[in-house]
Design a protein around this motif. Structure first.
Motif, PDB file in Angstrom:
ATOM      1  N   GLY A  24       0.794  -1.227   0.000  1.00 42.09           N
ATOM      2  CA  GLY A  24       0.000   0.000   0.000  1.00 42.09           C
ATOM      3  C   GLY A  24       0.825   1.274   0.000  1.00 42.09           C
ATOM      4  O   GLY A  24       0.278   2.367   0.148  1.00 42.09           O
ATOM      5  N   TYR A  25       2.124   1.171  -0.153  1.00 45.55           N
ATOM      6  CA  TYR A  25       3.005   2.342  -0.186  1.00 45.55           C
ATOM      7  C   TYR A  25       3.544   2.490  -1.599  1.00 45.55           C
ATOM      8  O   TYR A  25       4.378   1.708  -2.028  1.00 45.55           O
ATOM      9  N   ARG A  26       3.073   3.482  -2.311  1.00 47.27           N
ATOM     10  CA  ARG A  26       3.457   3.652  -3.708  1.00 47.27           C
ATOM     11  C   ARG A  26       4.792   4.389  -3.786  1.00 47.27           C
ATOM     12  O   ARG A  26       4.829   5.618  -3.813  1.00 47.27           O
ATOM     13  N   ILE A  27       5.865   3.630  -3.806  1.00 44.79           N
ATOM     14  CA  ILE A  27       7.213   4.177  -3.937  1.00 44.79           C
ATOM     15  C   ILE A  27       7.835   3.522  -5.164  1.00 44.79           C
ATOM     16  O   ILE A  27       7.906   2.304  -5.254  1.00 44.79           O
ATOM     17  N   SER A  28       8.274   4.333  -6.101  1.00 42.02           N
ATOM     18  CA  SER A  28       8.817   3.800  -7.349  1.00 42.02           C
ATOM     19  C   SER A  28      10.278   3.385  -7.196  1.00 42.02           C
ATOM     20  O   SER A  28      10.957   3.751  -6.229  1.00 42.02           O
ATOM     21  N   PHE A  29      10.730   2.651  -8.176  1.00 43.65           N
ATOM     22  CA  PHE A  29      12.125   2.236  -8.285  1.00 43.65           C
ATOM     23  C   PHE A  29      13.046   3.465  -8.221  1.00 43.65           C
ATOM     24  O   PHE A  29      14.030   3.496  -7.496  1.00 43.65           O
ATOM     25  N   HIS A  30      12.688   4.499  -8.975  1.00 42.25           N
ATOM     26  CA  HIS A  30      13.517   5.705  -9.042  1.00 42.25           C
ATOM     27  C   HIS A  30      13.509   6.470  -7.720  1.00 42.25           C
ATOM     28  O   HIS A  30      14.528   7.028  -7.310  1.00 42.25           O
ATOM     29  N   ARG A  31      12.377   6.482  -7.052  1.00 43.33           N
ATOM     30  CA  ARG A  31      12.309   7.153  -5.754  1.00 43.33           C
ATOM     31  C   ARG A  31      13.161   6.419  -4.724  1.00 43.33           C
ATOM     32  O   ARG A  31      13.835   7.049  -3.908  1.00 43.33           O
ATOM     33  N   LEU A  32      13.157   5.096  -4.754  1.00 45.20           N
ATOM     34  CA  LEU A  32      14.025   4.331  -3.854  1.00 45.20           C
ATOM     35  C   LEU A  32      15.492   4.663  -4.100  1.00 45.20           C
ATOM     36  O   LEU A  32      16.277   4.802  -3.162  1.00 45.20           O
ATOM     37  N   ALA A  33      15.878   4.795  -5.374  1.00 47.10           N
ATOM     38  CA  ALA A  33      17.263   5.151  -5.708  1.00 47.10           C
ATOM     39  C   ALA A  33      17.610   6.528  -5.165  1.00 47.10           C
ATOM     40  O   ALA A  33      18.691   6.734  -4.588  1.00 47.10           O
ATOM     41  N   HIS A  34      16.699   7.472  -5.332  1.00 41.40           N
ATOM     42  CA  HIS A  34      16.928   8.831  -4.846  1.00 41.40           C
ATOM     43  C   HIS A  34      17.038   8.845  -3.320  1.00 41.40           C
ATOM     44  O   HIS A  34      17.919   9.507  -2.757  1.00 41.40           O
ATOM     45  N   MET A  35      16.159   8.099  -2.655  1.00 44.16           N
ATOM     46  CA  MET A  35      16.196   8.035  -1.192  1.00 44.16           C
ATOM     47  C   MET A  35      17.489   7.381  -0.700  1.00 44.16           C
ATOM     48  O   MET A  35      18.031   7.787   0.332  1.00 44.16           O
ATOM     49  N   ALA A  36      17.992   6.395  -1.435  1.00 41.62           N
ATOM     50  CA  ALA A  36      19.251   5.746  -1.048  1.00 41.62           C
ATOM     51  C   ALA A  36      20.411   6.729  -1.133  1.00 41.62           C
ATOM     52  O   ALA A  36      21.293   6.736  -0.267  1.00 41.62           O
ATOM     53  N   CYS A  37      20.405   7.570  -2.158  1.00 38.90           N
ATOM     54  CA  CYS A  37      21.469   8.581  -2.303  1.00 38.90           C
ATOM     55  C   CYS A  37      21.428   9.590  -1.165  1.00 38.90           C
ATOM     56  O   CYS A  37      22.466  10.072  -0.726  1.00 38.90           O
ATOM     57  N   GLU A  38      20.230   9.914  -0.708  1.00 36.43           N
ATOM     58  CA  GLU A  38      20.074  10.886   0.370  1.00 36.43           C
ATOM     59  C   GLU A  38      20.219  10.261   1.758  1.00 36.43           C
ATOM     60  O   GLU A  38      20.281  10.973   2.749  1.00 36.43           O
ATOM     61  N   GLY A  39      20.225   8.927   1.815  1.00 39.14           N
ATOM     62  CA  GLY A  39      20.305   8.243   3.102  1.00 39.14           C
ATOM     63  C   GLY A  39      18.996   8.269   3.870  1.00 39.14           C
ATOM     64  O   GLY A  39      18.984   8.135   5.086  1.00 39.14           O
ATOM     65  N   LYS A  40      17.877   8.440   3.166  1.00 37.63           N
ATOM     66  CA  LYS A  40      16.574   8.568   3.819  1.00 37.63           C
ATOM     67  C   LYS A  40      15.681   7.349   3.671  1.00 37.63           C
ATOM     68  O   LYS A  40      14.678   7.247   4.347  1.00 37.63           O
ATOM     69  N   GLY A  41      16.000   6.437   2.817  1.00 40.71           N
ATOM     70  CA  GLY A  41      15.139   5.287   2.558  1.00 40.71           C
ATOM     71  C   GLY A  41      15.463   4.115   3.451  1.00 40.71           C
ATOM     72  O   GLY A  41      16.222   4.228   4.413  1.00 40.71           O
ATOM     73  N   PRO A  42      14.891   2.970   3.121  1.00 38.16           N
ATOM     74  CA  PRO A  42      15.218   1.765   3.891  1.00 38.16           C
ATOM     75  C   PRO A  42      16.690   1.416   3.730  1.00 38.16           C
ATOM     76  O   PRO A  42      17.293   1.722   2.691  1.00 38.16           O
ATOM     77  N   PRO A  43      17.298   0.816   4.745  1.00 38.20           N
ATOM     78  CA  PRO A  43      18.708   0.444   4.638  1.00 38.20           C
ATOM     79  C   PRO A  43      18.934  -0.493   3.450  1.00 38.20           C
ATOM     80  O   PRO A  43      18.139  -1.394   3.207  1.00 38.20           O
ATOM     81  N   CYS A  44      20.003  -0.233   2.703  1.00 40.65           N
ATOM     82  CA  CYS A  44      20.291  -1.064   1.539  1.00 40.65           C
ATOM     83  C   CYS A  44      21.746  -1.523   1.573  1.00 40.65           C
ATOM     84  O   CYS A  44      22.572  -0.959   2.278  1.00 40.65           O
ATOM     85  N   HIS A  45      22.014  -2.550   0.819  1.00 40.33           N
ATOM     86  CA  HIS A  45      23.350  -3.134   0.730  1.00 40.33           C
ATOM     87  C   HIS A  45      23.769  -3.136  -0.730  1.00 40.33           C
ATOM     88  O   HIS A  45      23.005  -3.556  -1.587  1.00 40.33           O
ATOM     89  N   ARG A  46      24.959  -2.687  -1.001  1.00 42.52           N
ATOM     90  CA  ARG A  46      25.454  -2.663  -2.377  1.00 42.52           C
ATOM     91  C   ARG A  46      26.442  -3.792  -2.606  1.00 42.52           C
ATOM     92  O   ARG A  46      27.240  -4.102  -1.744  1.00 42.52           O
ATOM     93  N   VAL A  47      26.380  -4.358  -3.796  1.00 48.72           N
ATOM     94  CA  VAL A  47      27.307  -5.401  -4.213  1.00 48.72           C
ATOM     95  C   VAL A  47      28.083  -4.861  -5.400  1.00 48.72           C
ATOM     96  O   VAL A  47      27.520  -4.639  -6.472  1.00 48.72           O
ATOM     97  N   ARG A  48      29.355  -4.618  -5.201  1.00 49.56           N
ATOM     98  CA  ARG A  48      30.259  -4.103  -6.247  1.00 49.56           C
ATOM     99  C   ARG A  48      29.734  -2.847  -6.940  1.00 49.56           C
ATOM    100  O   ARG A  48      29.973  -2.636  -8.117  1.00 49.56           O
ATOM    101  N   TRP A  49      28.986  -2.020  -6.264  1.00 51.58           N
ATOM    102  CA  TRP A  49      28.447  -0.763  -6.802  1.00 51.58           C
ATOM    103  C   TRP A  49      27.553  -0.950  -8.021  1.00 51.58           C
ATOM    104  O   TRP A  49      27.238   0.001  -8.719  1.00 51.58           O
ATOM    105  N   THR A  50      27.168  -2.190  -8.319  1.00 49.22           N
ATOM    106  CA  THR A  50      26.307  -2.400  -9.477  1.00 49.22           C
ATOM    107  C   THR A  50      24.907  -2.856  -9.085  1.00 49.22           C
ATOM    108  O   THR A  50      23.963  -2.601  -9.805  1.00 49.22           O
ATOM    109  N   LYS A  51      24.782  -3.520  -7.973  1.00 45.97           N
ATOM    110  CA  LYS A  51      23.495  -4.027  -7.517  1.00 45.97           C
ATOM    111  C   LYS A  51      23.204  -3.509  -6.115  1.00 45.97           C
ATOM    112  O   LYS A  51      24.099  -3.441  -5.278  1.00 45.97           O
TER     113      LYS A  51
END
Length: 71
Positions: A24-51
């Motif tokens: 029920g939370y309409r958050i797009s792929f692009h918004r998640l990427a933007h939030m990750a750059c700002e440090g505001k979204g859900p915690p994420c883990h990067r693998v070799r900066w590609t995934k």
């Protein structure tokens, strides 16, 4: 309707966007990427900066911590 990806521990960014939409939370792929750059979204883990991957339990915890209940 069943919630997609309930059985997966790690979600890709696209899967995470689909998962959040199903909850029920309409958050797009692009918004998640933007939030990750700002440090505001859900915690994420990067693998070799590609995934970028999100742990499903971290996404749920982030939702609970950032959801405002209106009486």
């Amino acid at each position: 309707m069943a919630i997609p990806f309930e059985d997966k521990e790690y979600l890709s960014r696209k899967e995470c966007a689909i998962y959040l939409s199903a909850l029920g939370y309409r958050i797009s792929f692009h918004r998640l990427a933007h939030m990750a750059c700002e440090g505001k979204g859900p915690p994420c883990h990067r693998v070799r900066w590609t995934k970028t991957y999100y742990r499903r339990v971290d996404v749920k915890a982030w939702l609970e911590a950032n959801t405002v209940r209106i009486a």
